[in-house]
Design an enzyme around this catalytic site. Structure first.
Site, short mmCIF file in Angstrom:
data_model
loop_
_atom_site.label_atom_id
_atom_site.label_comp_id
_atom_site.label_asym_id
_atom_site.label_seq_id
_atom_site.Cartn_x
_atom_site.Cartn_y
_atom_site.Cartn_z
N GLU A 16 0.80 -1.22 0.00
CA GLU A 16 0.00 0.00 0.00
C GLU A 16 0.84 1.28 0.00
OE1 GLU A 16 -3.73 -0.30 2.42
OE2 GLU A 16 -2.75 -2.10 3.18
N SER A 142 -6.60 -2.80 1.90
CA SER A 142 -6.93 -2.23 0.59
C SER A 142 -7.40 -3.27 -0.42
CB SER A 142 -5.73 -1.46 0.01
OG SER A 142 -5.51 -0.29 0.74
N TYR A 211 -9.34 3.83 -4.64
CA TYR A 211 -8.37 4.91 -4.79
C TYR A 211 -8.35 5.61 -6.14
CZ TYR A 211 -6.86 2.75 -0.49
OH TYR A 211 -6.83 2.24 0.77
N ARG A 250 -12.39 2.71 11.22
CA ARG A 250 -13.53 2.59 10.31
C ARG A 250 -13.92 1.12 10.20
NH1 ARG A 250 -11.63 2.96 5.15
NH2 ARG A 250 -12.33 0.84 4.72
N ASP A 252 -16.26 -1.83 8.32
CA ASP A 252 -16.93 -2.12 7.05
C ASP A 252 -17.96 -3.23 7.25
OD1 ASP A 252 -15.23 -0.28 5.86
OD2 ASP A 252 -13.79 -1.80 5.22
N GLU A 269 -14.69 -6.07 8.91
CA GLU A 269 -13.39 -5.79 9.54
C GLU A 269 -13.36 -4.36 10.04
OE1 GLU A 269 -10.24 -6.14 6.68
OE2 GLU A 269 -11.20 -4.81 5.26
N ASN A 271 -10.70 -1.06 10.29
CA ASN A 271 -9.47 -0.49 9.72
C ASN A 271 -8.94 0.55 10.70
OD1 ASN A 271 -7.55 0.91 8.20
ND2 ASN A 271 -8.67 0.65 6.29
N GLY A 275 -7.75 5.40 5.10
CA GLY A 275 -7.09 6.26 4.11
C GLY A 275 -7.37 7.73 4.35
#
Length: 308
Positions: A16, A142, A211, A250, A252, A269, A271, A275
């Site tokens: 990443e 990612s 992205y 965050r 998901d 999951e 994070n 990002g």
């Protein structure tokens, strides 16, 4: 009173790296605009020596992937006694291990999908579970290495046991969850708004969807019932607390509302290093809550500490 000196860690050597460079650049520029003295560090193996010599007041961690969000850099910063942003050693390591994180989440009453961990070299010649299912690395971010196996696929994906695979020896095989992609950030102990992510021209929210400009459409607030909206926020905060996250995280989810509005909500999951690029989700959520990008980053810097 002198201005606070912030070292922004970016780049690094995980898959990443490009995302981290983009996050780091955006954060460094915004923190300078907020009046901080900023030093940009493209992280290499000598990062501890650089930080020891630099002696910043705070480290803003804009790294992604292994080393940056798995507890490793956090351990270095604890050793150097430099306050830093985001989660600490234990929460970072735990969240990076998808299987262990799911065990903790399930114990906290958070709904997760059935799954199993398989060594990629022993990946079966017959399906490890009834398709459709998802194969993903245990410790990557990612959406790197994610393979969706559809109902009509005759054999397990061969890429997992091939020499081209570069995402670790263990993979997690998880029941595929139909439905909508929902995500929710947590800032401190406060859940932010719920966003629905709609991939544009992609089968799921993969690397390009995340992205590339125009790769996905972000709908905030998500167009779901108030009951489901609040439930996603509650589960996000519960995951943040159960795993021991600090600063910003965050979570998901997949929300399958094909048969009823209550449907099925599955946590995927958490994070710990969301990002911070111009197309990233959490800065949008903070904006929806009334924070400018600079104000949001200032909050993170002021929240920084050791022993997180």
């Amino acid at each position: 009173m002198s201005r606070k000196h912030v070292a922004v860690l970016m780049g690094g050597f995980s898959s990443e790296r490009p995302v981290s460079l983009s996050s780091g650049k955006a954060c460094a520029e915004a923190l300078e605009a907020e009046g901080f003295d900023v030093t940009r560090i493209d992280v290499a193996r000598d990062v501890s020596e650089k930080l020891a010599a630099l002696k910043p007041d705070v480290v803003f961690n804009a790294l992604h992937g292994p080393f940056g969000e798995d507890g490793t850099i956090q351990g270095i910063l604890e050793y150097l006694e430099i306050p830093y942003t985001h989660s600490g050693v234990l929460a970072s390591a735990l969240a990076m291990d998808k299987d262990k994180a799911k065990l903790v989440a399930a114990a906290a009453g958070i709904p997760v999908a059935e799954s199993q961990v398989v060594n990629r070299f022993a990946f079966p010649s017959t399906h490890p579970m009834k398709p459709p299912y998802v194969v993903k690395p245990v410790r990557e971010g990612s959406s790197f290495g994610v393979v969706i196996v559809t109902e009509d696929q005759a054999h397990p994906p061969q890429i997992v046991s091939s020499p081209e695979w570069r995402y670790g020896e263990e993979v997690i095989v998880e029941r595929y969850i139909y439905g909508r992609e929902l995500t929710c950030g947590v800032m401190g102990e406060t859940p932010l708004g719920v966003t629905e992510v709609v991939p544009q021209g992609h089968n799921f929210y993969d690397y390009d969807s995340k992205y590339a400009a125009g790769g996905s459409k972000h709908v905030i607030p998500a167009k779901i019932s108030p009951n489901i909206y609040q439930k996603i926020q509650t589960l996000s905060l519960r995951a943040h607390q159960a795993i021991g996250c600090r600063g910003v995280s965050r979570s998901d989810f997949r929300y399958d509302d094909r048969f009823s509005e209550d449907g099925e909500i599955i946590w995927l999951e958490v994070n710990t290093q969301p990002g911070m690029t111009p197309t990233s989700l959490v800065p949008e959520m903070a904006g929806h809550a009334g924070y400018s990008f600079g104000q949001f980053l200032r909050w993170m810097v002021e929240d920084a500490s050791c022993l997180r």
